[in-house]
Design an enzyme around this catalytic site. Structure first.
Site, short mmCIF file in Angstrom:
data_model
loop_
_atom_site.label_atom_id
_atom_site.label_comp_id
_atom_site.label_asym_id
_atom_site.label_seq_id
_atom_site.Cartn_x
_atom_site.Cartn_y
_atom_site.Cartn_z
CG ASN A 14 -1.56 1.19 1.46
OD1 ASN A 14 -1.67 1.73 0.65
ND2 ASN A 14 -2.13 1.15 2.72
CD1 TRP A 15 3.36 0.78 -2.83
CD2 TRP A 15 3.84 1.84 -4.55
NE1 TRP A 15 3.99 -0.02 -3.68
CE2 TRP A 15 4.49 0.59 -4.53
CE3 TRP A 15 3.70 3.15 -5.70
CZ2 TRP A 15 5.39 0.56 -6.04
CZ3 TRP A 15 4.45 2.49 -6.88
CH2 TRP A 15 5.01 1.58 -6.66
CE LYS A 16 -0.02 3.08 4.97
NZ LYS A 16 -0.24 3.62 5.94
CG HIS A 44 -6.35 2.50 5.14
ND1 HIS A 44 -5.12 3.19 5.98
CD2 HIS A 44 -5.41 1.77 5.15
CE1 HIS A 44 -3.67 2.27 5.88
NE2 HIS A 44 -3.86 1.71 5.85
CD GLU A 53 -2.66 5.67 6.78
OE1 GLU A 53 -2.90 5.94 5.25
OE2 GLU A 53 -1.93 5.34 7.22
CD GLU A 70 -3.71 -2.22 7.12
OE1 GLU A 70 -2.26 -2.92 6.98
OE2 GLU A 70 -4.17 -1.14 7.00
N GLY A 106 2.19 2.69 10.55
CA GLY A 106 3.62 3.18 10.75
C GLY A 106 3.80 3.77 12.18
CB SER A 160 4.99 -1.90 12.23
OG SER A 160 4.36 0.01 12.63
N GLY A 191 2.70 -1.08 4.49
CA GLY A 191 3.35 0.37 3.82
C GLY A 191 4.64 0.92 3.72
N GLY A 192 5.11 1.51 5.08
CA GLY A 192 6.47 1.98 5.17
C GLY A 192 7.67 0.66 4.48
#
Ligand code: PGA
Length: 256
Positions: A13-15, A99, A101, A171, A177, A216, A237-238
């Protein structure tokens, strides 16, 4: 490898990261390192503006494309939104829905998320439905209740036949993150509960649904997480923004 009937899925997930050309550079690096690991499903979810360039870049590989969100309507006066039809035209296979966010910053409700899940399935997109509790909710011992509500409300109207195309991602919001990961046991407890709920909804079809862990996940902690019986991959993500760490995660899933 796979867990009996479920093939691992490692989804990035590149956001809100990577331009169209930066996305292609990252895809090319991933392609170079990935080899022929057909036993692990691999997906990337770039921002909308990088979907077209990334669709071309993944063409001759086993990397599948996903979007990070969509509107449930097929077309119309919804300024700034993108429809399932548009995502299909970009060759998307997956779409992340609900998600945390989006739930938090854009106030998406379970009812709206449910509309999107149904619309995605009707448009032959595979929804990755995200669920997860906040730190406050965990501390108040409300994790199961919160996750169960998000799951059951998000899946209203979904049939057992459609579960072939369904992915769920657990999640925990406090782990996204932040560098804090749920311990494998904490994650497995929730994944098991999700599997039980899916079984209550869909019967034995629930065994085929992949439940990803997100929050994470990185090469240092992925192996133990992926060893858990109900953890079928990761929503990353990261660690998906660098080819090296993303490839390491694919390799760990491949080695299982
Ligand atoms: P993270 O994000 O891996 O950076 O924690 C995961 C996600 O939000 O999907």
């Amino acid at each position: 490898m796979a867990k009996t009937i479920r093939k691992y899925l490692i989804a990035g997930n590149w956001k809100m990261n990577k331009t169209a050309s930066e996305g292609v550079d990252l895809v090319n690096e991933i392609k170079l390192g990935i080899g022929q690991k057909m036993d692990v499903g691999v997906a990337i979810c770039p921002p909308y503006t990088a979907l077209e360039s990334c669709a071309k870049a993944v063409e001759d590989s086993n990397i599948q494309l996903g979007a990070q969100n969509m509107h449930p309507k097929l077309e119309g006066a919804y300024t700034g939104e993108v429809s399932p039809v548009m995502l299909r035209s970009m060759f998307c296979t997956f779409v992340i829905i609900g998600h945390s966010e989006r739930r938090e910053y854009f106030k998406e409700s379970d009812a709206f998320i449910n509309e999107k899940v149904l619309a995605a399935l009707e448009s032959s997109l595979k929804p990755i439905l995200c669920v997860g509790e906040s730190l406050e909710q965990r501390e108040a011992n409300a994790t199961f209740e919160v996750v169960k509500t998000q799951l059951v409300d998000g899946l209203k109207g979904v049939t057992a036949e459609a579960t072939d195309h369904l992915v769920v991602a657990y999640e925990p919001v406090w782990a996204i993150g932040t560098g804090k990961t749920a311990t494998p046991e904490m994650a497995q407890d929730v994944h098991k509960m999700i599997r039980d709920e899916l079984t209550a909804l869909f019967g034995e079809a629930a065994d085929k649904v992949r439940i990803l862990y997100g929050g994470s996940m990185k090469p240092e902690n992925a192996s133990e997480l992926l060893n858990q019986p109900d953890i079928d991959g990761g929503l990353i993500g990261g660690a998906a923004l660098k080819a090296k760490s993303f490839l390491e995660l694919i390799e760990i899933a491949h080695s299982k």
